[in-house]
Scaffold this active site. Structure first.
Site, PDB file in Angstrom:
ATOM      1  N   HIS A  28      29.975  -4.897  40.744  1.00 45.99           N
ATOM      2  CA  HIS A  28      29.111  -3.869  40.154  1.00 45.99           C
ATOM      3  C   HIS A  28      29.953  -2.937  39.279  1.00 45.99           C
ATOM      4  O   HIS A  28      30.493  -1.936  39.765  1.00 45.99           O
ATOM      5  CB  HIS A  28      28.423  -3.067  41.257  1.00 45.99           C
ATOM      6  N   PRO A 118      24.959  -0.480  52.790  1.00 44.06           N
ATOM      7  CA  PRO A 118      23.537  -0.173  52.997  1.00 44.06           C
ATOM      8  C   PRO A 118      23.258   1.231  52.438  1.00 44.06           C
ATOM      9  O   PRO A 118      23.799   2.225  52.939  1.00 44.06           O
ATOM     10  CB  PRO A 118      23.400  -0.205  54.526  1.00 44.06           C
ATOM     11  N   LEU A 119      22.469   1.315  51.410  1.00 46.24           N
ATOM     12  CA  LEU A 119      22.346   2.570  50.676  1.00 46.24           C
ATOM     13  C   LEU A 119      21.820   3.701  51.550  1.00 46.24           C
ATOM     14  O   LEU A 119      20.896   3.533  52.333  1.00 46.24           O
ATOM     15  CB  LEU A 119      21.455   2.377  49.451  1.00 46.24           C
ATOM     16  N   GLY A 159      19.647   5.013  44.440  1.00 44.47           N
ATOM     17  CA  GLY A 159      19.231   4.163  45.552  1.00 44.47           C
ATOM     18  C   GLY A 159      19.413   4.840  46.893  1.00 44.47           C
ATOM     19  O   GLY A 159      18.557   4.726  47.783  1.00 44.47           O
ATOM     20  N   ILE A 190      19.037   4.749  36.621  1.00 45.61           N
ATOM     21  CA  ILE A 190      18.914   3.293  36.509  1.00 45.61           C
ATOM     22  C   ILE A 190      19.107   2.645  37.877  1.00 45.61           C
ATOM     23  O   ILE A 190      20.011   3.018  38.627  1.00 45.61           O
ATOM     24  CB  ILE A 190      19.973   2.726  35.531  1.00 45.61           C
ATOM     25  N   HIS A 264      24.481  -2.777  36.028  1.00 44.31           N
ATOM     26  CA  HIS A 264      24.618  -2.447  37.444  1.00 44.31           C
ATOM     27  C   HIS A 264      25.423  -3.474  38.223  1.00 44.31           C
ATOM     28  O   HIS A 264      26.457  -3.142  38.801  1.00 44.31           O
ATOM     29  CB  HIS A 264      23.236  -2.289  38.094  1.00 44.31           C
ATOM     30  N   SER A 386      13.423  13.721  78.409  1.00 43.85           N
ATOM     31  CA  SER A 386      12.992  12.405  78.889  1.00 43.85           C
ATOM     32  C   SER A 386      14.164  11.440  79.011  1.00 43.85           C
ATOM     33  O   SER A 386      14.220  10.623  79.934  1.00 43.85           O
ATOM     34  CB  SER A 386      11.940  11.815  77.945  1.00 43.85           C
ATOM     35  N   GLU A 413      15.643   8.933  64.341  1.00 42.91           N
ATOM     36  CA  GLU A 413      16.515   7.978  65.027  1.00 42.91           C
ATOM     37  C   GLU A 413      17.529   7.324  64.089  1.00 42.91           C
ATOM     38  O   GLU A 413      18.703   7.160  64.453  1.00 42.91           O
ATOM     39  CB  GLU A 413      15.679   6.883  65.714  1.00 42.91           C
ATOM     40  N   HIS A 463      13.411   4.169  79.183  1.00 45.48           N
ATOM     41  CA  HIS A 463      12.061   3.611  79.161  1.00 45.48           C
ATOM     42  C   HIS A 463      12.141   2.168  78.672  1.00 45.48           C
ATOM     43  O   HIS A 463      11.636   1.801  77.623  1.00 45.48           O
ATOM     44  CB  HIS A 463      11.127   4.445  78.283  1.00 45.48           C
ATOM     45  N   HIS A 475       4.967   1.174  72.855  1.00 40.33           N
ATOM     46  CA  HIS A 475       6.120   1.856  73.441  1.00 40.33           C
ATOM     47  C   HIS A 475       6.861   0.991  74.465  1.00 40.33           C
ATOM     48  O   HIS A 475       7.816   1.468  75.079  1.00 40.33           O
ATOM     49  CB  HIS A 475       5.682   3.163  74.104  1.00 40.33           C
TER      50      HIS A 475
END
Length: 664
Positions: A28, A118-119, A159, A190, A264, A386, A413, A463, A475
Site C-alpha cells: 500500500h 484490522p482498521l 477506514g 479516499i 491505495h 454480575s 465489549e 453466564h 443470551h
C-alpha cells in the site's frame, strides 16, 4: 535547521516505502506517500524515543492504526537505526520470514508497539496505553519527578474512523480525559472503492468534539512545521485528548495516481516510481539508495532521543534515592513472575466447601489477589456486579481519580478488549476484561490480536451456558467455546468448582505470552472431591475406574462435570467401569507430553463420551467419530435453568441413558 535537508529526509520515507512495495509487487504505497510529513514531524521533533533502547519505560508511543501503511513505519525504523533493520530487510518487505511483514507485528519487528491492520484496532490500543500512562503517573509520580510523562500518538485514516470500534474507544478516551493521547488523522478522503463521499460524509471534527476531544486541523499535510504547531497545541491541552485532522493527498508525488483510489493498495509501477523520483527531485536513481547526509541527519535525531533518556535516567536515580519504597514497588510492577509464588501458598488453595457459582468464586479469588498483585487492574463492559469483577475497597479509574483500579468500560465489549490489549502493551500492569460469555462475539477480533501478539489478557466470561435461563437463546452461549478453542495461542478454561477456578486464575496470572478466557457459571455448582492443582494440566483423572481397565472414558467441563460423576455412578451400578476426566482447558492439555495425554485418555479405551453444554465441534479429537456427544448443537430457550438442563439432556439419568444407548 536546514529546510532542504528536512525535505529530503521526508522524501526518503516516501522513496523507501515506494521501493519496498514495488519490489514486493504488493502493498500500500498511497498512505506513506501522503502521510510521510506527519510521520517525520512526530518522530523527528515531537516524540521522545531512543532507538538504542526501544523499551525505555517513559518513551512516547507511536501506533500506526492504519497498519496497511507499514512500509512507512519500517522506513522510519530503518532510518532512525532501530535494531539491525537494514536495507536488506526493507528489500524483503512482505516476504517469508522477513522482519518487514505486510502489517506491523508486535514482538516481530523491533520498535513496533502493536500489531495493527484490522482498521481501528490501533486506536483502541492507543487508548489503553494512554490509560496505563495516566494510571501509573498517578501512582508513582511525585513533584519534580515525572517518572511517567509520555504521550501516545496514533495515526489513523478514514477506514479506522468508519469502523465502529473508533466510536467506542474515542468516547471512552474523552470521558476519561486521556489528555496525553494525540490522534493524527490522515485525512485524504479516499478508500479502496473511491471517494469517501460514497459512504462517509459525517463531520468528523464535530463527532470528536462530542466525544470530548480538543479538535485541531492542518490544511496542508505537506507542511511539517504546521503539523508540529498543532501537536504542540495538543500537548498544551490539559484535560482533553486531542484530535488533529491533517489534510493529505494519497499517493502524493505520483501524477498518475495522486488523490486517486488506485494509489491505495497496489504497486505504483516502474514508470510511476520513476515519476515519483522526478517530482520529488530525488537525487538518486538506484532503488533503496538514500544520501549519506540523510542518514547522518536521522542518526543525529536518534542521538537526541538517547540524550532525553539519559536525563530521565538521572532523574529516576534521584527518585529512587528519595523514594526507595516507591521505586521498589515500581520494579515489582514490572516483575512478570511475581504471581508464581501463589502455587506454594496454602491459603490460596484452601477449599471453602460451599456450593457456589464459579463466577462468585472467581470474584472472591480476584479480591484475594488484589492486595498481592497491586498492579492488577481491570473492569467490565457495564456488568461488573454480575461478572463479580469489582475490586472491593478500590476506587474507580476516572479523570478525577486516575489511580483507581476499577475500570468502567461501559457497554463497549470490542473497545474494552482493544483498550485492555493496550494496557498490557504499555507494560507495568496486568489486566482483565469481563462480560457475559455470549458477548465474547463482540470481543473476538481483539482477542485474536491478544493471541497474535502474545498478550496475557485475562477475559472473565460469565453466564456460560443455557444456565443463563430465562434470558433465552440470545443470551445463551452455544458455539462460543468452539470459537475460542479454535484460536491459536489461547487458553480457554471452564472450571467445574472452586479449586478448578483457583487453578484457572493461577494459570492465567502466570501465563506470560498466552491470553486466558475464564468461562464461568451463573448457577451454583456442587463441591467436588479430588479437584485442585491437577487442573493446571488442562485435563486430569477426576474419578478412576472401579476395575482394572475402564470400559468408558467420560469427559466433561464446567457445570457438566458433576453430571458426569453422577452418570458414572449410575453406570457403575450396572457393572460398567467408568473413568471420569475433567478437562477444563483443552489447550493446556494439548501442551502436555504424549505420555501424560495417553495416561489420562488411554488409546485402548474406544468407548468415549463427552458432556458439555456447548457445541460438539471441539471434541472430535478426544471422543472420535463413534463417540457419544451430549452437547448443545442448537440454540437454547427461555425458561428456568433447571428446566433447560433437563430439556436438553444434561442430567445424570439422561446422560447415562444416552451413553448406554450409543456405546454399551
Amino acid at each position: 535547521m536546514n529546510e532542504q535537508l528536512e525535505k529530503t529526509a521526508v522524501n526518503a520515507i516516501r522513496i523507501l516505502s515506494a521501493d519496498m512495495v514495488q519490489k514486493a509487487n504488493s502493498g500500500h504505497p498511497g498512505l506513506p506517500l501522503g502521510a510521510a510529513p506527519i510521520a517525520y514531524e512526530v518522530w523527528a521533533h515531537q516524540m521522545k524515543h531512543n532507538p538504542e533502547n526501544p523499551n525505555w519505560m517513559n518513551r512516547d508511543r507511536f501506533i500506526l492504526s492504519a497498519g496497511h501503511g507499514s512500509s512507512m513505519l519500517y522506513s522510519l525504523l530503518h532510518l532512525f537505526g532501530y535494531g539491525d533493520l537494514g536495507i536488506e530487510d526493507l528489500k524483503n518487505f512482505r516476504q517469508l520470514d522477513s522482519l518487514t511483514p505486510g502489517h506491523p507485528e508486535y514482538r516481530h519487528t523491533i520498535g513496533v508497539e502493536a500489531t495493527t491492520g484490522p482498521l481501528g484496532a490501533g486506536l483502541g490500543m492507543a487508548v489503553g496505553m494512554a490509560l496505563a500512562e495516566k494510571h501509573l503517573a498517578a501512582r508513582f509520580n511525585r513533584e519534580g519527578y515525572p517518572v511517567f510523562d509520555h504521550y501516545t500518538f496514533v495515526l489513523c485514516g478514514d477506514g479506522c474512523l468508519m469502523e465502529g470500534i473508533s466510536s467506542e474507544v474515542m468516547s471512552f478516551a474523552g470521558t476519561n480525559q486521556l489528555d496525553k493521547l494525540i490522534v493524527l488523522y490522515d485525512s485524504n478522503s479516499i478508500t479502496i472503492e473511491g471517494s469517501t463521499d460514497i459512504a462517509f460524509t459525517e463531520n468528523v471534527g464535530k463527532r470528536f468534539e462530542a466525544f470530548g476531544f480538543q479538535v485541531l486541523s492542518v490544511e496542508d499535510g505537506n507542511d511539517p512545521k504546521a503539523i508540529g504547531r498543532a501537536i504542540e497545541q495538543a500537548k498544551a491541552e490539559k484535560g482533553k485528548p486531542s484530535f488533529i485532522e491533517i489534510k493529505t493527498k494519497i499517493g502524493f508525488g505520483v501524477p498518475e495516481k495522486e488523490g486517486k483510489a488506485c494509489a491505495h493498495g497496489e504497486p505504483l509501477g516502474v514508470e510511476n516510481v520513476k515519476a515519483l523520483r522526478e517530482s520529488l527531485d530525488w537525487p538518486l536513481e538506484e532503488a533503496f539508495a538514500v544520501p549519506d547526509a540523510v542518514y547522518e541527519h536521522y542518526h543525529a535525531l536518534a542521538r537526541q532521543g538517547a540524550g532525553k533518556e539519559y536525563f530521565w535516567k538521572q532523574m529516576f536515580e534521584e527518585y529512587g534515592e528519595k523514594y526507595p519504597e516507591l521505586k521498589a514497588k515500581l520494579e515489582a510492577y514490572y516483575d512478570e513472575n511475581s504471581p508464581i509464588s501463589l502455587l506454594d501458598e496454602e491459603g490460596f488453595w484452601e477449599r471453602s466447601g460451599k456450593a457456589e457459582a464459579t463466577r462468585s468464586i472467581s470474584g472472591k479469588v480476584l479480591n484475594e489477589l488484589k492486595d498481592r498483585l497491586p498492579n492488577l487492574i481491570g473492569g467490565s463492559a457495564d456488568l461488573g456486579p454480575s461478572n463479580k469483577t469489582v475490586l472491593s475497597g478500590e476506587t474507580d479509574f476516572s479523570a478525577m481519580c486516575p489511580q483507581g483500579r476499577n475500570i468502567h468500560y461501559g457497554v463497549r465489549e470490542l473497545g474494552m478488549t482493544a483498550i485492555a490489549n493496550g494496557i498490557l502493551l504499555h507494560g507495568g500492569l496486568r489486566t482483565y476484561a469481563a462480560t457475559f460469555f455470549v458477548f465474547v462475539d463482540y470481543m473476538k477480533p481483539m482477542l485474536r490480536l491478544s493471541s497474535l501478539m502474545g498478550l496475557p489478557l485475562i477475559s472473565v466470561l460469565t453466564h456460560d451456558s443455557i444456565g443463563v435461563g430465562e434470558d433465552g437463546p440470545t443470551h445463551e452461549p452455544v458455539e462460543q467455546l468452539t470459537m475460542l478453542r479454535a484460536l491459536p495461542n489461547m487458553h480457554v478454561f471452564r472450571p467445574a468448582d472452586e479449586m478448578e477456578t483457583r487453578a484457572a486464575w493461577y494459570s492465567a496470572l502466570t501465563s506470560l505470552k498466552t491470553p486466558t478466557c475464564l468461562i464461568l457459571s451463573r448457577q451454583n455448582l456442587p463441591v467436588l472431591e479430588n479437584t485442585g492443582k491437577d487442573a493446571l494440566r488442562g485435563g486430569y483423572i477426576l474419578k478412576k475406574e472401579a476395575g482394572e481397565k475402564a470400559d468408558l472414558l467420560l469427559l466433561a467441563t464446567g457445570s457438566e462435570v458433576s453430571v458426569a460423576l453422577d452418570a458414572a455412578s449410575i453406570l457403575e451400578q450396572e457393572g460398567v467401569s467408568v473413568r471420569v476426566v475433567s478437562m477444563p482447558c483443552q489447550d493446556l492439555f494439548e501442551e502436555q507430553d504424549q505420555d501424560y495425554q495417553e495416561f489420562v485418555l488411554p488409546p485402548s479405551v474406544a468407548n468415549r463420551a463427552v458432556i458439555e453444554a456447548g457445541s460438539s465441534m471441539s471434541w472430535g479429537k478426544y471422543v472420535g467419530v463413534n463417540g457419544c456427544y451430549i452437547t448443545m448443537d442448537g440454540f437454547g430457550a427461555s425458561a428456568p435453568a433447571a428446566q433447560l438442563f433437563e430439556k436438553y439432556g444434561f442430567t445424570a439419568k439422561a446422560a447415562a441413558d444416552r451413553i448406554r444407548e450409543k456405546l454399551l
